[in-house]
Enzyme design. Sequence first.
Site, PDB file in Angstrom:
ATOM      1  N   SER A   1       0.916  -1.366  -1.614  1.00 11.82           N
ATOM      2  CA  SER A   1       1.355  -2.642  -1.191  1.00 11.82           C
ATOM      3  C   SER A   1       0.419  -3.529  -0.539  1.00 11.82           C
ATOM      4  O   SER A   1      -0.635  -3.161  -0.078  1.00 11.82           O
ATOM      5  CB  SER A   1       2.227  -2.427   0.230  1.00 11.82           C
ATOM      6  OG  SER A   1       3.740  -1.585  -0.317  1.00 11.82           O
TER       7      SER A   1
ATOM      8  N   HIS B   1       4.059  -6.536  -5.320  1.00  5.30           N
ATOM      9  CA  HIS B   1       3.850  -5.472  -6.225  1.00  5.30           C
ATOM     10  C   HIS B   1       3.942  -6.067  -7.514  1.00  5.30           C
ATOM     11  O   HIS B   1       5.206  -6.661  -7.969  1.00  5.30           O
ATOM     12  CB  HIS B   1       5.030  -4.297  -6.052  1.00  5.30           C
ATOM     13  CG  HIS B   1       4.759  -3.344  -5.030  1.00  5.30           C
ATOM     14  ND1 HIS B   1       4.075  -2.279  -5.280  1.00  5.30           N
ATOM     15  CD2 HIS B   1       5.039  -3.444  -3.654  1.00  5.30           C
ATOM     16  CE1 HIS B   1       3.952  -1.491  -4.101  1.00  5.30           C
ATOM     17  NE2 HIS B   1       4.528  -2.406  -2.995  1.00  5.30           N
TER      18      HIS B   1
ATOM     19  N   HIS C   1       9.423   2.765  -5.963  1.00  6.99           N
ATOM     20  CA  HIS C   1       9.540   3.337  -4.479  1.00  6.99           C
ATOM     21  C   HIS C   1      10.852   3.962  -4.520  1.00  6.99           C
ATOM     22  O   HIS C   1      11.961   3.212  -5.102  1.00  6.99           O
ATOM     23  CB  HIS C   1       9.222   2.410  -3.148  1.00  6.99           C
ATOM     24  CG  HIS C   1       8.089   1.841  -3.256  1.00  6.99           C
ATOM     25  ND1 HIS C   1       7.762   0.681  -3.829  1.00  6.99           N
ATOM     26  CD2 HIS C   1       7.115   2.313  -2.514  1.00  6.99           C
ATOM     27  CE1 HIS C   1       6.588   0.377  -3.686  1.00  6.99           C
ATOM     28  NE2 HIS C   1       5.995   1.245  -2.577  1.00  6.99           N
TER      29      HIS C   1
ATOM     30  N   TYR D   1      13.017   3.852  -2.054  1.00  7.99           N
ATOM     31  CA  TYR D   1      14.054   3.066  -1.412  1.00  7.99           C
ATOM     32  C   TYR D   1      14.421   1.877  -2.224  1.00  7.99           C
ATOM     33  O   TYR D   1      15.424   1.265  -1.936  1.00  7.99           O
ATOM     34  CB  TYR D   1      13.266   2.587   0.049  1.00  7.99           C
ATOM     35  CG  TYR D   1      12.106   1.874  -0.288  1.00  7.99           C
ATOM     36  CD1 TYR D   1      12.308   0.417  -0.468  1.00  7.99           C
ATOM     37  CD2 TYR D   1      10.672   1.854  -0.097  1.00  7.99           C
ATOM     38  CE1 TYR D   1      11.132  -0.574  -0.924  1.00  7.99           C
ATOM     39  CE2 TYR D   1       9.775   1.290  -0.309  1.00  7.99           C
ATOM     40  CZ  TYR D   1       9.846  -0.103  -0.552  1.00  7.99           C
ATOM     41  OH  TYR D   1       8.709  -0.682  -0.948  1.00  7.99           O
ATOM     42  N   GLU D   2      13.614   1.809  -3.364  1.00 13.96           N
ATOM     43  CA  GLU D   2      14.123   0.597  -4.422  1.00 13.96           C
ATOM     44  C   GLU D   2      15.618   0.984  -5.098  1.00 13.96           C
ATOM     45  O   GLU D   2      16.163   0.244  -5.640  1.00 13.96           O
ATOM     46  CB  GLU D   2      13.139   0.177  -5.312  1.00 13.96           C
ATOM     47  CG  GLU D   2      11.912  -0.450  -4.811  1.00 13.96           C
ATOM     48  CD  GLU D   2      10.745  -0.459  -5.754  1.00 13.96           C
ATOM     49  OE1 GLU D   2      11.124  -1.729  -6.476  1.00 13.96           O
ATOM     50  OE2 GLU D   2       9.970   0.328  -5.761  1.00 13.96           O
TER      51      GLU D   2
ATOM     52  N   ALA E   1      -0.320   1.446   1.780  1.00 17.77           N
ATOM     53  CA  ALA E   1      -0.466   0.935   2.920  1.00 17.77           C
ATOM     54  C   ALA E   1       0.273   1.910   4.041  1.00 17.77           C
ATOM     55  O   ALA E   1       1.530   2.564   3.351  1.00 17.77           O
ATOM     56  CB  ALA E   1       0.035  -0.371   3.006  1.00 17.77           C
TER      57      ALA E   1
ATOM     58  N   MET F   1       6.054   5.259   2.661  1.00 25.82           N
ATOM     59  CA  MET F   1       7.079   5.279   1.809  1.00 25.82           C
ATOM     60  C   MET F   1       6.849   5.635   0.315  1.00 25.82           C
ATOM     61  O   MET F   1       7.612   5.352  -0.576  1.00 25.82           O
ATOM     62  CB  MET F   1       7.831   3.994   1.861  1.00 25.82           C
ATOM     63  CG  MET F   1       8.450   3.885   3.390  1.00 25.82           C
ATOM     64  SD  MET F   1       9.177   2.162   3.349  1.00 25.82           S
ATOM     65  CE  MET F   1       9.124   1.745   5.312  1.00 25.82           C
ATOM     66  N   SER F   2       5.711   6.230   0.144  1.00 25.93           N
ATOM     67  CA  SER F   2       5.288   6.299  -1.431  1.00 25.93           C
ATOM     68  C   SER F   2       4.434   7.589  -1.653  1.00 25.93           C
ATOM     69  O   SER F   2       4.447   8.515  -0.802  1.00 25.93           O
ATOM     70  CB  SER F   2       4.767   4.913  -1.889  1.00 25.93           C
ATOM     71  OG  SER F   2       3.432   5.071  -1.252  1.00 25.93           O
TER      72      SER F   2
ATOM     73  N   ASN G   1      -0.736  -0.582  10.618  1.00 27.53           N
ATOM     74  CA  ASN G   1      -0.093  -0.674  11.906  1.00 27.53           C
ATOM     75  C   ASN G   1      -0.405   0.775  12.472  1.00 27.53           C
ATOM     76  O   ASN G   1      -0.469   1.751  11.742  1.00 27.53           O
ATOM     77  CB  ASN G   1       1.176  -1.211  11.578  1.00 27.53           C
ATOM     78  CG  ASN G   1       2.112  -0.356  10.839  1.00 27.53           C
ATOM     79  OD1 ASN G   1       1.675  -0.523   9.741  1.00 27.53           O
ATOM     80  ND2 ASN G   1       2.811   0.438  11.410  1.00 27.53           N
TER      81      ASN G   1
ATOM     82  N   HIS H   1       6.714  -6.461   7.115  1.00 30.49           N
ATOM     83  CA  HIS H   1       6.211  -6.425   5.730  1.00 30.49           C
ATOM     84  C   HIS H   1       5.110  -7.287   5.464  1.00 30.49           C
ATOM     85  O   HIS H   1       3.894  -6.987   4.871  1.00 30.49           O
ATOM     86  CB  HIS H   1       7.220  -6.522   4.794  1.00 30.49           C
ATOM     87  CG  HIS H   1       6.853  -6.239   3.354  1.00 30.49           C
ATOM     88  ND1 HIS H   1       6.337  -4.886   3.183  1.00 30.49           N
ATOM     89  CD2 HIS H   1       6.745  -6.860   2.286  1.00 30.49           C
ATOM     90  CE1 HIS H   1       6.019  -4.987   1.738  1.00 30.49           C
ATOM     91  NE2 HIS H   1       6.439  -6.075   1.244  1.00 30.49           N
TER      92      HIS H   1
HETATM   93  N1  HPA Z   1       5.861   3.212   8.450  1.00 31.90           N
HETATM   94  C1  HPA Z   1       6.156   3.469   7.109  1.00 31.90           C
HETATM   95  N2  HPA Z   1       5.673   3.011   5.998  1.00 31.90           N
HETATM   96  C2  HPA Z   1       4.644   2.025   6.461  1.00 31.90           C
HETATM   97  C3  HPA Z   1       4.327   1.637   7.467  1.00 31.90           C
HETATM   98  C4  HPA Z   1       4.904   2.424   8.769  1.00 31.90           C
HETATM   99  O1  HPA Z   1       4.740   1.982   9.712  1.00 31.90           O
HETATM  100  N3  HPA Z   1       3.563   0.929   7.819  1.00 31.90           N
HETATM  101  C5  HPA Z   1       3.118   0.674   6.323  1.00 31.90           C
HETATM  102  N4  HPA Z   1       4.004   1.263   5.357  1.00 31.90           N
END
Ligand code: HPA
Length: 272
Positions: free
Chosen positions: A30, A60, A82, A84-85, A112, A210-211, A234, A246
């Site tokens: 991402s 993306h 992903h 989640y998609e 990320a 998430m990947s 983060n 996001h």
């Molecule tokens: N959690 C999950 N996926 C992420 C995060 C997070 O804090 N930051 C960027 N992708």
Amino acid sequence: MELFDRIQETAEFIKSRIAVSPKVTIIFGSGISALGEISNRTEIPYSEIPHFPVSTVKGHAGKLITGTLNGVDVAIMAGRFHYYEGYSTKEITFPIYVFKAMGVETLIVTNAAGAVNPNFRQGDIMLIVDHINLLPENPLRGPNDERLGPRFPSMHEPYSRDLIELAENIASTMGIPLQRGVYVAIQGPPLETPAEYRMARILGGDADGMSTVPEVIVARYLGMKVLGFSIITNVADPYNPQPTTHEEVIEVAGRTSEKLGKLISAILPHLA
Ligand code: HPA
């Protein structure tokens, strides 16, 4: 059509459209896009590639870029798929099989991620040294095709120790600090609750995302070497929870990605 035949068909299609013979695949996470100058460049939107899923997430781009970067032929996935998609992990990992069939031996994954290690800072780059898979579906579940890989692939070295050492050496000569850590793959799309961030830390994780893990499992199954980087967008503090958006993830990944791109580009010629 069987997986094996779909792989060959897609590999032949891509080979017929490109000007290079990729030895390395790089997957952009991402907000990650910067890399050096690419010559012999070809771009193919995923939507034109037979059997490829189509990416839907903001940030993306959804295309395959091939060409020569710092003297090395590469295939870049600009945009990944992903869980989640709504894709299955089998769909997510289909491109990895195709790259292997095209002759790619090394996979470089980027993503990320949110740190659960309190020593990490926003904008850090983490070298992924191991992972914990909390996704509910394994891409290798189901009948195994022995032509592709073993039923029970070893995961004792998911991320190549040689490549980790190489990346650390090159980063240090470039003055780029790297963290090392364990990546925890969660299902998403919601971000973690404070208790879930705490859990990831207790389990042994350093950053959540998430990947990545499905692709790495399949790459190892196929005998490819893997090198992985997370951009820490983060840092979770479960005792003083703050919202993560996001937009923030994309912004921090974007501004860190130039540094990561330079590092990856410098590493490429050393991947024999
Ligand atoms: N959690 C999950 N996926 C992420 C995060 C997070 O804090 N930051 C960027 N992708």
